[in-house]
Motif scaffolding. Structure first.
Motif, PDB file in Angstrom:
ATOM      1  N   TYR A 322       0.735  -0.736  -0.244  1.00 13.31           N
ATOM      2  CA  TYR A 322       0.302  -0.071   0.407  1.00 13.31           C
ATOM      3  C   TYR A 322       0.265   1.333   0.200  1.00 13.31           C
ATOM      4  CZ  TYR A 322      -3.097   4.021   1.991  1.00 13.31           C
ATOM      5  OH  TYR A 322      -4.200   4.471   1.854  1.00 13.31           O
ATOM      6  N   GLY A 323      -0.129   2.211  -0.508  1.00 18.66           N
ATOM      7  CA  GLY A 323       1.289   3.486  -1.015  1.00 18.66           C
ATOM      8  C   GLY A 323       1.994   3.761  -2.005  1.00 18.66           C
ATOM      9  N   PRO A 324       2.226   4.239  -2.725  1.00 21.16           N
ATOM     10  CA  PRO A 324       3.390   4.952  -3.204  1.00 21.16           C
ATOM     11  C   PRO A 324       4.807   4.460  -3.332  1.00 21.16           C
ATOM     12  CG  PRO A 324       2.766   7.397  -2.283  1.00 21.16           C
ATOM     13  CD  PRO A 324       1.324   6.226  -1.630  1.00 21.16           C
ATOM     14  N   ASP A 325       5.450   4.754  -2.056  1.00 20.90           N
ATOM     15  CA  ASP A 325       6.683   4.208  -1.786  1.00 20.90           C
ATOM     16  C   ASP A 325       6.826   3.368  -1.378  1.00 20.90           C
ATOM     17  OD1 ASP A 325       7.118   6.974  -1.247  1.00 20.90           O
ATOM     18  OD2 ASP A 325       6.963   7.149   0.681  1.00 20.90           O
ATOM     19  N   GLN A 326       6.479   2.173  -1.018  1.00 20.34           N
ATOM     20  CA  GLN A 326       6.048   0.486  -1.039  1.00 20.34           C
ATOM     21  C   GLN A 326       5.855   0.271  -2.323  1.00 20.34           C
ATOM     22  OE1 GLN A 326       3.163  -2.140   1.508  1.00 20.34           O
ATOM     23  NE2 GLN A 326       5.180  -1.797   2.404  1.00 20.34           N
ATOM     24  N   VAL A 327       4.588   0.582  -2.626  1.00 18.24           N
ATOM     25  CA  VAL A 327       4.781  -0.220  -4.379  1.00 18.24           C
ATOM     26  C   VAL A 327       5.733  -0.132  -5.401  1.00 18.24           C
ATOM     27  CG1 VAL A 327       3.125  -0.195  -6.681  1.00 18.24           C
ATOM     28  CG2 VAL A 327       1.767   0.281  -3.961  1.00 18.24           C
ATOM     29  N   ALA A 328       6.762   1.126  -5.191  1.00 18.11           N
ATOM     30  CA  ALA A 328       7.281   1.310  -6.090  1.00 18.11           C
ATOM     31  C   ALA A 328       8.481   1.024  -5.714  1.00 18.11           C
ATOM     32  CB  ALA A 328       8.036   3.218  -5.965  1.00 18.11           C
ATOM     33  N   LYS A 329       8.749  -0.128  -4.240  1.00 21.09           N
ATOM     34  CA  LYS A 329       9.655  -0.438  -4.771  1.00 21.09           C
ATOM     35  C   LYS A 329       9.353  -2.140  -5.401  1.00 21.09           C
ATOM     36  CE  LYS A 329      11.274   2.028   0.028  1.00 21.09           C
ATOM     37  NZ  LYS A 329      11.091   1.800   1.405  1.00 21.09           N
ATOM     38  N   LEU A 330       8.355  -2.370  -5.708  1.00 21.95           N
ATOM     39  CA  LEU A 330       7.822  -3.444  -5.854  1.00 21.95           C
ATOM     40  C   LEU A 330       8.604  -4.073  -7.326  1.00 21.95           C
ATOM     41  CD1 LEU A 330       3.699  -3.987  -4.281  1.00 21.95           C
ATOM     42  CD2 LEU A 330       6.168  -4.974  -3.196  1.00 21.95           C
ATOM     43  N   ILE A 331       8.239  -5.045  -7.373  1.00 20.42           N
ATOM     44  CA  ILE A 331       9.382  -6.131  -8.467  1.00 20.42           C
ATOM     45  C   ILE A 331       8.457  -6.551  -9.550  1.00 20.42           C
ATOM     46  CG2 ILE A 331      10.744  -6.699  -9.684  1.00 20.42           C
ATOM     47  CD1 ILE A 331      12.805  -6.420  -7.589  1.00 20.42           C
ATOM     48  N   ALA A 332       8.549  -5.658 -10.614  1.00 17.49           N
ATOM     49  CA  ALA A 332       7.453  -6.600 -12.268  1.00 17.49           C
ATOM     50  C   ALA A 332       8.591  -7.106 -12.641  1.00 17.49           C
ATOM     51  CB  ALA A 332       6.723  -5.369 -13.270  1.00 17.49           C
ATOM     52  N   VAL A 333       7.809  -8.762 -12.204  1.00 20.24           N
ATOM     53  CA  VAL A 333       8.570 -10.124 -12.767  1.00 20.24           C
ATOM     54  C   VAL A 333       8.616  -9.658 -15.210  1.00 20.24           C
ATOM     55  CG1 VAL A 333       9.765 -11.073 -11.655  1.00 20.24           C
ATOM     56  CG2 VAL A 333       8.024 -11.275 -12.593  1.00 20.24           C
ATOM     57  N   ASP A 334       9.493 -10.169 -15.393  1.00 21.56           N
ATOM     58  CA  ASP A 334       8.858 -10.221 -17.203  1.00 21.56           C
ATOM     59  C   ASP A 334       8.633 -11.992 -17.135  1.00 21.56           C
ATOM     60  OD1 ASP A 334       9.196 -10.519 -19.524  1.00 21.56           O
ATOM     61  OD2 ASP A 334      11.586 -10.464 -19.923  1.00 21.56           O
ATOM     62  N   TRP A 335       6.673 -11.451 -17.312  1.00 17.38           N
ATOM     63  CA  TRP A 335       5.978 -12.922 -17.521  1.00 17.38           C
ATOM     64  C   TRP A 335       6.768 -13.237 -19.368  1.00 17.38           C
ATOM     65  CZ3 TRP A 335       5.214 -16.706 -14.246  1.00 17.38           C
ATOM     66  CH2 TRP A 335       4.561 -15.715 -13.117  1.00 17.38           C
ATOM     67  N   THR A 336       6.352 -12.027 -19.711  1.00 18.42           N
ATOM     68  CA  THR A 336       6.440 -12.663 -21.051  1.00 18.42           C
ATOM     69  C   THR A 336       8.203 -14.076 -21.491  1.00 18.42           C
ATOM     70  OG1 THR A 336       5.868 -10.662 -22.117  1.00 18.42           O
ATOM     71  CG2 THR A 336       6.855 -12.274 -23.781  1.00 18.42           C
ATOM     72  N   THR A 337       9.219 -12.751 -20.933  1.00 17.50           N
ATOM     73  CA  THR A 337      10.148 -14.066 -21.083  1.00 17.50           C
ATOM     74  C   THR A 337       9.655 -15.521 -20.395  1.00 17.50           C
ATOM     75  OG1 THR A 337      11.923 -11.994 -21.540  1.00 17.50           O
ATOM     76  CG2 THR A 337      12.703 -13.914 -20.368  1.00 17.50           C
ATOM     77  N   ILE A 338       9.500 -15.167 -19.000  1.00 15.71           N
ATOM     78  CA  ILE A 338       9.253 -16.277 -17.723  1.00 15.71           C
ATOM     79  C   ILE A 338       8.273 -17.419 -18.692  1.00 15.71           C
ATOM     80  CG2 ILE A 338       8.236 -17.495 -15.579  1.00 15.71           C
ATOM     81  CD1 ILE A 338       8.864 -14.867 -14.593  1.00 15.71           C
TER      82      ILE A 338
END
Length: 355
Positions: A322-338
């Motif tokens: 929750y919140g911009p600070d915490q969400v900004a630290k989350l990593i979105a993986v490359d599902w296309t490659t996976i």
């Protein structure tokens, strides 16, 4: 010249038929609208209960539509979409981000319509032109806080704790078929100079540094919870939502997002391509992104909001991403490659990691 009528109806019958005809003209559109059905595919369990009790009724009333909830896990929904291609029955599909990327690549989803609410979303929620995140959890690490104190171990803060030899025989690791295990593999690859497009460093770390210390490759979150509660395992990759469920039992699980970043695991929605209710399907997805529904999801099932305007009570906010600070630290993986390599990686994992 006038022709005689054959078997003329009595005046009373003609008046009745005329009245029914007028009623049909007046009521026809209302009946047709009331008979409109929207088929929404999503997971069952507590999620289904939440939808049926607090999310679906308001939309049905506002749009005079009947929603049929098609329960099944994300893999089931993806299989249904493939089977129904060309004669679609499902209108809106809600799935985990991995299977959703597969659906997008297969052309099973339509373009998400532009709407004001789309401007209120965190960037990572925009999965692509044909799907959008509607909620998120995140993969981090959970550990038995009391056991760590008894062993004199410092509170961990990094993914590298998975290679700490002091945890030998006390480490839990989900397999690659579990998203938490897959995320751990990707993060170990990133920490060692690789990533989704170069997974070798991840396999090297998992095989040589992690695997020798693993007590159990628990395939389901429930089994990992049991190992934690028994004291057999004291640390393992965990999802934020699953961690909350275990914490609710009173177990001293401490959950954290590693300093290198937790991994976002989104629940995503798409309008099924060429379905019979395209406009209503778009409106339903926009409804799921509204602050009201986003707050309901956070409180009821621990899904962090993707709408950045949502305000959560402190006790709810503490349990979800929750919140911009915490969400900004989350990593979105490359599902296309996976997704392109997942079968190959799974075979390699079974051959070299879990031996």
């Amino acid at each position: 010249m006038r022709y005689p009528q054959r078997n003329p109806r009595p005046l009373s019958v003609r008046l009745l038929l005329a009245a029914l005809g007028i009623a049909g003209v007046l009521c026809g559109p209302l009946v047709a609208q009331a008979d409109t059905t929207l088929y929404v595919a999503n997971v069952g369990g507590s999620n289904e209960q939440m939808y049926r009790q607090t999310i679906i009724p308001a939309f049905e009333k506002a749009h005079n539509v009947k929603i049929v909830y098609v329960a099944g896990n994300s893999s089931d929904t993806l299989a249904k979409l493939q089977a129904q291609k060309g004669h679609e029955q499902i209108n809106v599909a809600v799935m985990d981000d991995g299977p959703m990327y597969q659906a997008m690549q297969m052309g099973l989803c339509s373009k998400i319509a532009d709407a004001p609410v789309m401007n209120d979303l965190y960037p990572l929620a925009h999965l692509g032109p044909t799907a959008v995140g509607v909620g998120m959890v995140a993969t981090g690490i959970g550990y038995n806080e009391e056991a760590f104190k008894k062993m004199g171990l410092p509170a961990p803060d990094s993914w590298t704790v998975l290679t700490d030899k002091r945890l030998k025989g006390k480490l839990g690791m989900p397999p690659i078929t579990n998203t938490y295990g897959l995320h751990a593999l990707v993060m170990l690859a990133r920490l060692n100079g690789g990533g989704e497009k170069n997974i070798d460093p991840g396999f090297a770390a998992m095989t040589n540094q992690v695997a020798p210390d693993v007590l159990s490759w628990a395939p389901t979150p429930g089994e990992m919870d049991g190992l934690m509660q028994n004291g057999d395992v004291i640390l393992a990759p965990y999802g934020s939502g699953r961690a909350v469920a275990l914490q609710n039992t009173g177990f001293p699980l401490k959950f954290f997002y590693p300093k290198e970043g937790g991994v976002a695991l989104q629940v995503a929605a798409c309008v099924v391509a060429e379905n019979a209710q395209p406009e209503l399907s778009q409106q339903f997805i926009q409804y799921l992104l509204s602050p009201e529904v986003q707050a309901i999801q956070a409180k009821a099932i621990g899904l962090g909001p993707v709408n950045k305007t949502v305000k959560l009570a402190p006790e709810v906010a503490a349990r979800v991403p929750y919140g911009p600070d915490q969400v900004a630290k989350l990593i979105a993986v490359d599902w296309t490659t996976i997704n392109q390599h997942r079968a190959e990686w799974t075979e390699r994992w079974n051959r070299s990691v879990e031996r």
